[in-house]
Design an enzyme around this catalytic site. Structure first.
Site, short mmCIF file in Angstrom:
data_model
loop_
_atom_site.label_atom_id
_atom_site.label_comp_id
_atom_site.label_asym_id
_atom_site.label_seq_id
_atom_site.Cartn_x
_atom_site.Cartn_y
_atom_site.Cartn_z
N ASP A 194 0.87 -1.19 -0.11
CA ASP A 194 -0.32 -0.14 -0.26
C ASP A 194 0.74 1.45 0.40
O ASP A 194 1.80 1.19 1.62
CB ASP A 194 -0.97 0.33 1.58
CG ASP A 194 -2.24 1.23 0.90
OD1 ASP A 194 -3.44 0.43 0.41
OD2 ASP A 194 -1.80 2.13 1.77
N ILE A 195 0.92 2.03 -0.45
CA ILE A 195 1.14 3.46 -1.39
C ILE A 195 1.01 4.00 0.16
O ILE A 195 -0.52 4.26 0.35
CB ILE A 195 1.04 3.56 -2.41
CG1 ILE A 195 1.32 3.36 -3.66
CG2 ILE A 195 2.13 6.10 -2.20
CD1 ILE A 195 0.60 3.78 -5.02
N GLU A 237 -4.78 2.23 -4.26
CA GLU A 237 -3.68 2.73 -4.24
C GLU A 237 -2.65 1.02 -4.10
O GLU A 237 -1.53 1.81 -2.60
CB GLU A 237 -2.66 3.48 -3.03
CG GLU A 237 -4.23 4.03 -3.05
CD GLU A 237 -4.32 3.57 -1.74
OE1 GLU A 237 -5.11 2.75 -1.43
OE2 GLU A 237 -3.59 3.84 0.00
N1 LIG Z 1 -5.00 9.28 -8.11
C1 LIG Z 1 -5.53 8.48 -7.73
N2 LIG Z 1 -6.03 8.06 -6.46
C2 LIG Z 1 -6.87 6.79 -6.12
C3 LIG Z 1 -6.94 5.76 -6.81
N3 LIG Z 1 -7.79 5.17 -5.93
C4 LIG Z 1 -8.53 5.54 -5.02
N4 LIG Z 1 -6.77 7.12 -4.81
C5 LIG Z 1 -7.21 7.47 -3.51
O1 LIG Z 1 -6.34 6.48 -2.78
C6 LIG Z 1 -6.55 7.43 -1.80
C7 LIG Z 1 -6.06 6.31 -0.24
O2 LIG Z 1 -6.09 6.92 0.38
P1 LIG Z 1 -6.10 6.23 2.17
O3 LIG Z 1 -6.62 4.82 1.75
O4 LIG Z 1 -6.90 7.16 3.15
O5 LIG Z 1 -4.69 5.93 2.84
P2 LIG Z 1 -3.28 6.87 2.47
O6 LIG Z 1 -3.73 8.32 2.32
O7 LIG Z 1 -2.83 6.22 1.43
O8 LIG Z 1 -2.77 6.39 3.71
P3 LIG Z 1 -2.06 5.51 4.50
O9 LIG Z 1 -2.85 4.37 3.43
O10 LIG Z 1 -2.90 5.02 6.13
O11 LIG Z 1 -0.49 5.44 4.58
C8 LIG Z 1 -7.85 7.73 -1.55
O12 LIG Z 1 -7.86 9.04 -0.92
C9 LIG Z 1 -8.48 7.79 -2.73
O13 LIG Z 1 -9.12 8.58 -3.66
C10 LIG Z 1 -6.72 5.76 -8.14
O14 LIG Z 1 -6.55 5.15 -9.13
N5 LIG Z 1 -6.07 7.30 -8.75
#
Ligand SMILES: Nc1nc2c(ncn2[C@@H]2O[C@H](COP(=O)(O)OP(=O)(O)OP(=O)(O)O)[C@@H](O)[C@H]2O)c(=O)[nH]1
Length: 321
Positions: A194-195, A237
């Protein structure tokens, strides 16, 4: 007298038709010497019936797979039965150029072939007929359809943004690997990635930049994989990998190398440098794993632990996670 004339006419018409029909007709004797070579064969080979009559088929046309065709013809002589050779078995026997406008994409003529035993007046099989059908249209259509279906299948299994397996296909691959383990007790490890703080990247740089980051991670991931590994985009992500024949020690080595590579890399977007890290959870298949969901949830728990521990790290699942 009129009967004789009728018979002569019939024969004359038949010969005319044999010469002009859009099907190749050849008659060979027992030693594969050519006795009849019709207009179709002449048009496509450029060899006239007069120049080839009495000559050996395999000497005159050395491109023909002689051993293979002789074997087929011998069984026709022996069993007195006709034999068919489909283009799907062998695209062509006679290497003729394809001139058909519709099927211009095929360089050569696809052929279906019939080998027909020919009986003499005494009933013995002394000759064999080769009948050549040009099936280029059918073959090219079928091949195009097959290629399109294959393309569609690939599209339905691929994530559009990263070109990795999509979640559904990855899940199938993971379940297959799990069943294989259950059968052969092979090692395999499941990794969830996970990013870190991805929401902030989207918020700070915009969604298109976020997409670019996802593509960048997928690219580095693909570079690290072996042929037998199966990687997919599991969610927005989030990525998931099955490392075949890999225990958790080697899986940890893999994830740490990947993590450091991602940490050291940078993504340039609109003249701005973006740096990201990832967290990774690892779960090796255990002999007592009941099903693939347990395997997956173990990796997920380890990933959660990696996030809890401060992100940018790999955690191996243990029952304490
Ligand atoms: N640009 C982009 N963003 C995406 C995509 N799919 C999901 N996201 C975003 O990825 C983010 C995931 O955030 P969170 O699950 O809250 O977690 P995080 O900010 O990565 O924090 P941690 O996982 O706790 O480190 C959300 O804001 C989604 O809107 C995509 O295909 N493209």
């Amino acid at each position: 007298m009129s009967n004789d004339l009728d018979a002569m006419n019939e024969l004359h018409w038949l010969i005319d038709m044999v010469q002009t029909i859009e099907v190749g007709l050849i008659v060979l004797d027992r030693n594969y010497n050519i006795q009849l070579w019709n207009g179709f064969m002449e048009n496509h080979s450029g060899i006239s019936p007069n120049s080839i009559k009495g000559k050996n088929l395999f000497t005159e046309l050395p491109d023909i797979p002689a051993d293979w065709l002789k074997q087929k013809m011998e069984s026709v002589f022996l069993l007195k039965n006709r034999t068919f050779i489909s283009w799907e078995q062998r695209p062509y026997v006679f290497k003729f150029k394809n001139y058909r406008p519709i099927t211009g994409r095929a360089d050569f003529m696809y052929q279906n072939i019939t080998l027909l035993p020919l009986a003499s007046l005494t009933g013995s099989i002394t000759h064999i007929s080769i009948i050549v059908y040009d099936v280029s249209d059918i073959a090219v259509n079928k091949l195009q359809l097959k290629a399109m279906n294959q393309q569609l299948e690939e599209l339905s299994q691929t994530d559009g943004l990263t070109q990795l397996h999509n979640r559904r296909h990855w899940q199938e691959c993971m379940e297959r690997e799990f069943e294989r383990f259950a059968r052969y007790q092979d090692q395999a490890s499941l990794i969830m990635i996970d990013i870190d703080n991805f929401k902030q990247i989207n918020d700070k740089y915009g969604h298109p930049a976020g997409d670019k980051v996802i593509q960048h991670i997928a690219h580095l991931l693909k570079q690290s994989l072996r042929e037998t590994d199966c990687a997919g985009r599991y969610g927005g992500e989030e990525f998931a990998i099955v490392l075949a024949k890999t225990g958790d020690t080697d899986a940890l080595y893999f994830t740490e190398r990947l993590r450091k590579k991602i940490e050291a890399s940078e993504i340039i977007c609109d003249n701005r440098i973006i740096k990201v890290t990832v967290s990774l959870g690892i779960n090796e298949i255990k002999p007592n794993s009941d099903n693939s969901s347990v395997w997956l949830s173990g990796a997920d728990k380890a990933l959660y632990q990696a996030k809890q521990n401060g992100r940018n790290q790999s955690v191996v699942f243990t029952t304490q996670n």
